[in-house]
Design a protein around this motif. Structure first.
Motif, PDB file in Angstrom:
ATOM      1  N   SER A 105       0.826  -1.206   0.000  1.00 58.75           N
ATOM      2  CA  SER A 105       0.000   0.000   0.000  1.00 58.75           C
ATOM      3  C   SER A 105       0.861   1.256   0.000  1.00 58.75           C
ATOM      4  O   SER A 105       0.416   2.316  -0.449  1.00 58.75           O
ATOM      5  CB  SER A 105      -0.935   0.005   1.210  1.00 58.75           C
ATOM      6  OG  SER A 105      -0.190  -0.080   2.420  1.00 58.75           O
ATOM      7  N   ASN A 106       2.088   1.167   0.504  1.00 55.33           N
ATOM      8  CA  ASN A 106       3.037   2.269   0.446  1.00 55.33           C
ATOM      9  C   ASN A 106       3.651   2.292  -0.952  1.00 55.33           C
ATOM     10  O   ASN A 106       4.320   1.352  -1.361  1.00 55.33           O
ATOM     11  CB  ASN A 106       4.116   2.085   1.511  1.00 55.33           C
ATOM     12  CG  ASN A 106       5.071   3.264   1.587  1.00 55.33           C
ATOM     13  OD1 ASN A 106       5.342   3.944   0.602  1.00 55.33           O
ATOM     14  ND2 ASN A 106       5.611   3.497   2.772  1.00 55.33           N
ATOM     15  N   GLN A 107       3.414   3.364  -1.699  1.00 54.65           N
ATOM     16  CA  GLN A 107       3.881   3.429  -3.076  1.00 54.65           C
ATOM     17  C   GLN A 107       5.401   3.310  -3.185  1.00 54.65           C
ATOM     18  O   GLN A 107       5.912   2.838  -4.205  1.00 54.65           O
ATOM     19  CB  GLN A 107       3.430   4.737  -3.732  1.00 54.65           C
ATOM     20  CG  GLN A 107       1.969   4.748  -4.140  1.00 54.65           C
ATOM     21  CD  GLN A 107       1.619   5.997  -4.917  1.00 54.65           C
ATOM     22  OE1 GLN A 107       1.922   7.101  -4.487  1.00 54.65           O
ATOM     23  NE2 GLN A 107       0.970   5.826  -6.048  1.00 54.65           N
ATOM     24  N   ARG A 118      12.819   2.947  -7.855  1.00 56.33           N
ATOM     25  CA  ARG A 118      12.978   1.908  -8.878  1.00 56.33           C
ATOM     26  C   ARG A 118      14.437   1.541  -9.063  1.00 56.33           C
ATOM     27  O   ARG A 118      14.795   0.366  -9.203  1.00 56.33           O
ATOM     28  CB  ARG A 118      12.385   2.371 -10.203  1.00 56.33           C
ATOM     29  CG  ARG A 118      10.876   2.245 -10.311  1.00 56.33           C
ATOM     30  CD  ARG A 118      10.418   2.356 -11.749  1.00 56.33           C
ATOM     31  NE  ARG A 118       8.960   2.413 -11.845  1.00 56.33           N
ATOM     32  CZ  ARG A 118       8.260   3.540 -11.813  1.00 56.33           C
ATOM     33  NH1 ARG A 118       8.880   4.708 -11.694  1.00 56.33           N
ATOM     34  NH2 ARG A 118       6.941   3.504 -11.901  1.00 56.33           N
ATOM     35  N   ALA A 173       6.106  -0.259  -3.436  1.00 55.84           N
ATOM     36  CA  ALA A 173       5.624  -0.762  -4.722  1.00 55.84           C
ATOM     37  C   ALA A 173       6.591  -0.419  -5.844  1.00 55.84           C
ATOM     38  O   ALA A 173       6.844  -1.236  -6.741  1.00 55.84           O
ATOM     39  CB  ALA A 173       4.238  -0.191  -5.018  1.00 55.84           C
ATOM     40  N   LEU A 174       7.178   0.773  -5.802  1.00 51.98           N
ATOM     41  CA  LEU A 174       8.152   1.165  -6.823  1.00 51.98           C
ATOM     42  C   LEU A 174       9.426   0.330  -6.717  1.00 51.98           C
ATOM     43  O   LEU A 174      10.023  -0.046  -7.733  1.00 51.98           O
ATOM     44  CB  LEU A 174       8.479   2.658  -6.685  1.00 51.98           C
ATOM     45  CG  LEU A 174       7.340   3.613  -7.046  1.00 51.98           C
ATOM     46  CD1 LEU A 174       7.706   5.047  -6.649  1.00 51.98           C
ATOM     47  CD2 LEU A 174       7.023   3.545  -8.530  1.00 51.98           C
ATOM     48  N   GLU A 177       8.716  -2.952  -8.305  1.00 57.47           N
ATOM     49  CA  GLU A 177       8.760  -2.833  -9.761  1.00 57.47           C
ATOM     50  C   GLU A 177      10.190  -2.914 -10.271  1.00 57.47           C
ATOM     51  O   GLU A 177      10.471  -3.568 -11.278  1.00 57.47           O
ATOM     52  CB  GLU A 177       8.129  -1.513 -10.211  1.00 57.47           C
ATOM     53  CG  GLU A 177       6.620  -1.489 -10.148  1.00 57.47           C
ATOM     54  CD  GLU A 177       6.048  -0.193 -10.699  1.00 57.47           C
ATOM     55  OE1 GLU A 177       6.817   0.578 -11.336  1.00 57.47           O
ATOM     56  OE2 GLU A 177       4.852   0.060 -10.507  1.00 57.47           O
ATOM     57  N   LEU A 237       6.721  10.359  -3.160  1.00 58.67           N
ATOM     58  CA  LEU A 237       5.773   9.424  -3.749  1.00 58.67           C
ATOM     59  C   LEU A 237       5.069  10.102  -4.928  1.00 58.67           C
ATOM     60  O   LEU A 237       4.903  11.323  -4.940  1.00 58.67           O
ATOM     61  CB  LEU A 237       4.752   8.976  -2.708  1.00 58.67           C
ATOM     62  CG  LEU A 237       5.336   8.253  -1.484  1.00 58.67           C
ATOM     63  CD1 LEU A 237       4.221   7.867  -0.520  1.00 58.67           C
ATOM     64  CD2 LEU A 237       6.134   7.020  -1.898  1.00 58.67           C
ATOM     65  N   PRO A 238       4.640   9.343  -5.922  1.00 61.65           N
ATOM     66  CA  PRO A 238       4.109   9.943  -7.144  1.00 61.65           C
ATOM     67  C   PRO A 238       2.962  10.928  -6.934  1.00 61.65           C
ATOM     68  O   PRO A 238       2.828  11.893  -7.703  1.00 61.65           O
ATOM     69  CB  PRO A 238       3.639   8.726  -7.953  1.00 61.65           C
ATOM     70  CG  PRO A 238       4.539   7.620  -7.513  1.00 61.65           C
ATOM     71  CD  PRO A 238       4.780   7.868  -6.051  1.00 61.65           C
ATOM     72  N   PHE A 239       2.132  10.718  -5.916  1.00 61.29           N
ATOM     73  CA  PHE A 239       0.942  11.556  -5.781  1.00 61.29           C
ATOM     74  C   PHE A 239       1.176  12.868  -5.029  1.00 61.29           C
ATOM     75  O   PHE A 239       0.308  13.752  -5.056  1.00 61.29           O
ATOM     76  CB  PHE A 239      -0.177  10.777  -5.068  1.00 61.29           C
ATOM     77  CG  PHE A 239       0.082  10.520  -3.606  1.00 61.29           C
ATOM     78  CD1 PHE A 239      -0.292  11.431  -2.634  1.00 61.29           C
ATOM     79  CD2 PHE A 239       0.724   9.351  -3.199  1.00 61.29           C
ATOM     80  CE1 PHE A 239      -0.048  11.190  -1.295  1.00 61.29           C
ATOM     81  CE2 PHE A 239       0.969   9.104  -1.865  1.00 61.29           C
ATOM     82  CZ  PHE A 239       0.580  10.019  -0.908  1.00 61.29           C
TER      83      PHE A 239
END
Length: 333
Positions: free
Chosen positions: A67-69, A292, A72-73, A76, A274-276
């Motif tokens: 849930s933490n972006q 990444r 997640a990155l 990826e 974070l992206p947002f």
């Protein structure tokens, strides 16, 4: 492969030669094999092929949550690097699933993995990590774990925190407060050291700056903001140094619920980018970590360790970048 061979009327070795381009096959036979592959919708079992050839590693990836972006990155980055070499990733997310880390250790053992990329969470069990090191090489990413001499891919947390704190101080803020991460994490201590270095550089005693120990989740940012901003305006800090973006978001939510204007009444900064966060109001000033890239480098280093072509030393920390937006202005008083 036996089904393909039976359908095409050839031997299993002929099917293997065609699929792996590893031996001579007459054109007519090759055509029959390829036709059988199409009709049967056959797809090779890459995990089994990798175990047999030892050319496509299976990587275990332990991550606290998705849930933490930021995590997640990182995932990826790992997946991109491993899949590019034909390898497989077995993902374990202990805090997301509620499973004990020992359960994930058993899962990884059952998958006959070649090595592990390990993203440490706040509740890391040394015993569980020790068990994982027995399965193969382990590369830490984002955190270092005291007591384990393991290679790690990290960013320059200390420098990033120093730069963002200096940015805030440069606007004239002297009444500061820190919403830090979990005490036991390496990244927390690195960021706290960076903040304190910037604070000490202007003659303020770092220990005099109030600190709320959070957990890198949004709610602890709310709790920290409530702790520091619920009193009379004259007693409040004019800037909050939040040790990650999620806690900064929690602080912004608290301010919005209490009609405390950001950045007019209090400036707020984060860490991670974070992206947002560039879409928030106000747009959050923060520190960018190359998530990444960190994942990609961790996967590459692990691959080298599996192939025994790398030493155990950790590479230099990856650089961070200050992202200046509009959540910081000069204090109003």
């Amino acid at each position: 492969m036996k089904d393909v061979a039976r359908h095409a009327g050839v031997s299993v070795s002929t099917v293997s030669y065609v699929l792996n381009d590893s031996g001579p096959v007459a054109p007519a036979r090759k055509a029959r094999v390829l036709d059988a592959v199409r009709v049967l919708d056959y797809a090779p079992n890459e995990a089994a092929r990798g175990l047999k050839r030892r050319s496509a590693p299976t990587i275990g990836l332990v991550v606290p949550e998705l849930s933490n972006q930021f995590f997640a990155l990182l995932v990826e980055g790992v997946e991109q690097t491993v899949s590019a070499s034909g390898g497989l990733v077995v993902l374990c997310a202990p805090e997301a699933t509620g499973a004990e880390e020992s359960v994930n250790g058993r899962l990884l053992r059952s998958q006959r993995i070649n090595g592990i990329v390990y993203l440490s969470g706040a509740m890391t069990s040394p015993r569980s990590l020790l068990e994982l090191t027995r399965l193969g090489p382990v590369v830490l990413v984002d955190e270092q774990v005291p007591g384990f001499d393991l290679p790690a891919i990290v960013s320059d947390n200390r420098r990033g925190a120093r730069e963002v704190a200096a940015h805030v101080i440069g606007f004239g803020h002297r009444r500061l407060a820190i919403i830090a991460g979990p005490k036991n994490l390496w990244s927390t201590q690195q960021r706290l050291s960076g903040y304190r270095e910037a604070i000490a550089s202007i003659g303020i005693e770092p220990d005099s700056v109030p600190t709320h120990w959070g957990d890198y989740h949004q709610k602890s940012g709310w709790d920290g903001a409530e702790k520091f901003l619920s009193g009379p305006p004259a007693d409040r800090p004019t800037a909050l140094l939040c040790a990650n973006d999620l806690m900064a978001v929690g602080a912004l939510e608290y301010c919005r619920s209490r009609d405390i204007s950001v950045p007019t009444d209090v400036s707020v900064v984060g860490f991670d980018d974070l992206p947002f966060v560039s879409l928030l109001t106000p747009r959050l000033t923060t520190v960018r970590q190359p998530a990444r890239d960190m994942g990609q480098q961790a996967a590459s280093l692990l691959s080298d360790l599996i192939e025994d072509t790398a030493g155990p030393e950790s590479p230099d920390p990856l650089p961070t970048t200050l992202q200046v937006r509009n959540s910081v202005v000069a204090p109003s008083d």
